[in-house]
Design an enzyme around this catalytic site. Structure first.
Site, short mmCIF file in Angstrom:
data_model
loop_
_atom_site.label_atom_id
_atom_site.label_comp_id
_atom_site.label_asym_id
_atom_site.label_seq_id
_atom_site.Cartn_x
_atom_site.Cartn_y
_atom_site.Cartn_z
N GLU A 105 0.84 -1.20 0.00
CA GLU A 105 0.00 0.00 0.00
C GLU A 105 0.88 1.25 0.00
OE1 GLU A 105 -3.36 1.81 3.02
OE2 GLU A 105 -3.31 -0.36 2.71
N ASP A 107 0.16 5.35 0.59
CA ASP A 107 -0.94 6.17 1.10
C ASP A 107 -0.70 7.66 1.06
OD1 ASP A 107 -2.32 3.93 1.88
OD2 ASP A 107 -1.86 4.10 3.99
N GLU A 109 -3.19 10.38 2.98
CA GLU A 109 -4.39 10.61 3.77
C GLU A 109 -4.38 12.05 4.26
OE1 GLU A 109 -5.03 7.77 6.87
OE2 GLU A 109 -4.80 6.03 5.55
#
Length: 278
Positions: A105, A107, A109
C-alpha cells in the site's frame, strides 16, 4: 481568386499544439470509465462528463471508489480539493493498495481540522502487510480553496510522493539490505471520505461537528502512466530523484514535516526500522 499566404512555421506550430493537446487528453482518465464507486449509497457522484468525482460524508455513512484497473508500477496524478471549513474528524484518502493480509500500500491521507487550522497530510507505505512508516506534513497552502495535484511515482527503484510537482518523500528499494519493497503485487487506486473522529484530529480530542454535514471532497484530472498503456513514454520506470528533487525533499521536511517514524524512539525503543539508518 483570393491569394492565401500560408506561413509553414505557423502551420507546424499549430499542428504540434494540436498533437500535444490530443496526447494530453488521451493520457487523462475518465472517472466513468476508469473507476467504480464502491460504497456510500449514492454519496459518491461522477459529474461533468466523467471529469469530476465527489465524495460526501454524513452521520450515516461516508463514501469511496476504486479503479477498474490494477497497476504494477505506475506514475499516478490526481487533483484533490479537500473538505472546507470545520473538517475535524474527517479523513480524505487517495492511495494505491493490493489485497490480502500481506498487501502492499502507498498512502496519501488528509486529516481534517478545525476551521483555520492546517490539514495534516499523512503518508505511509506498506510492504508485505507491514506499515508503520508514517510521515506527516502540514501543507504550505490551503488545500480546500482550490484543486492541487498529489502524485505517486512507483517504479522498481523507488516510491516518490509529490505535491504540485514538488517531491516531499522518497522510499527507495533497499531489498539488498533485507528491507521489503512493494514490487510484485499489482495495486488498485482507491479514494474515500470517512469519519475517524476517534483519532484523526489531535489524537481524537476534537470530534466531528455533524451540524456541518454533509462534508464533500472532490477529485479531478486523474492521469496514469503505466507499463500496460500502449508503450508510450516509459522514462518514469527508471526515474529517480535528481539533486533538485533531493533538495526539495530536504526543504519540505525541514519546514513542514510534523512527524517522522524514523525519529520516534519512544515508539521503537529497540531501535528505529533499518531503512531509517541507511
Amino acid at each position: 481568386m483570393t491569394n492565401h499566404n500560408y506561413n509553414p512555421i505557423i502551420i507546424m506550430i499549430g499542428f504540434l499544439f494540436i498533437s500535444v493537446l490530443v496526447l494530453a487528453v488521451s493520457a487523462a482518465g475518465n472517472f466513468n470509465q476508469d473507476f467504480q464507486i464502491t460504497w456510500g449509497d449514492g454519496r459518491g457522484k461522477v459529474l461533468d462528463g466523467g471529469r469530476l468525482l465527489t465524495l460526501s460524508l454524513d452521520k450515516s455513512s461516508g463514501s469511496g471508489f476504486r479503479s477498474v484497473n490494477e497497476y504494477l508500477f505506475a506514475k499516478i496524478d490526481m487533483q484533490l480539493k479537500l473538505v472546507p471549513g470545520n473538517s475535524a474528524g474527517t479523513v480524505t484518502t487517495y492511495y494505491l493498495s493490493s489485497e490480502g493480509s500481506t498487501h502492499d500500500e502507498i498512502d496519501f491521507e488528509f486529516l481534517g481540522n478545525l476551521s483555520g487550522d492546517p490539514y495534516t497530510l499523512h503518508t505511509n507505505i506498506y510492504a508485505q502487510g507491514k506499515g508503520n512508516r508514517e510521515q506527516q506534513f502540514h501543507l504550505w497552502f490551503d488545500p480546500t480553496k482550490d484543486f492541487h495535484t498529489y502524485s505517486i511515482l512507483w517504479n522498481p527503484q523507488t516510491i516518490i510522493f509529490s505535491v504540485d510537482g514538488r517531491p516531499i518523500r522518497e522510499y527507495k528499494n533497499m531489498e539488498s539490505r533485507g528491507i521489503p519493497f512493494p514490487k510484485s503485487q499489482a495495486m488498485r487506486i482507491y479514494g474515500s471520505l470517512w469519519d475517524a473522529e476517534d483519532w484523526a484530529t489531535r489524537g481524537g480530542l476534537v470530534k466531528t461537528d455533524w451540524t456541518q454535514a454533509p462534508f464533500t471532497a472532490s477529485f479531478r484530472d486523474f492521469a496514469a502512466q503505466t507499463t500496460g498503456r500502449g508503450g508510450g513514454d516509459q522514462s518514469w520506470l527508471k526515474q529517480s530523484l535528481d539533486a533538485a528533487g533531493q533538495a526539495s525533499i530536504k526543504e519540505v521536511q525541514q519546514k513542514y514535516m510534523i512527524y517522522n517514524y524514523c525519529t520516534d524512539t519512544k515508539r521503537f525503543p529497540q531501535g528505529v526500522p533499518p531503512e531509517c539508518s541507511i
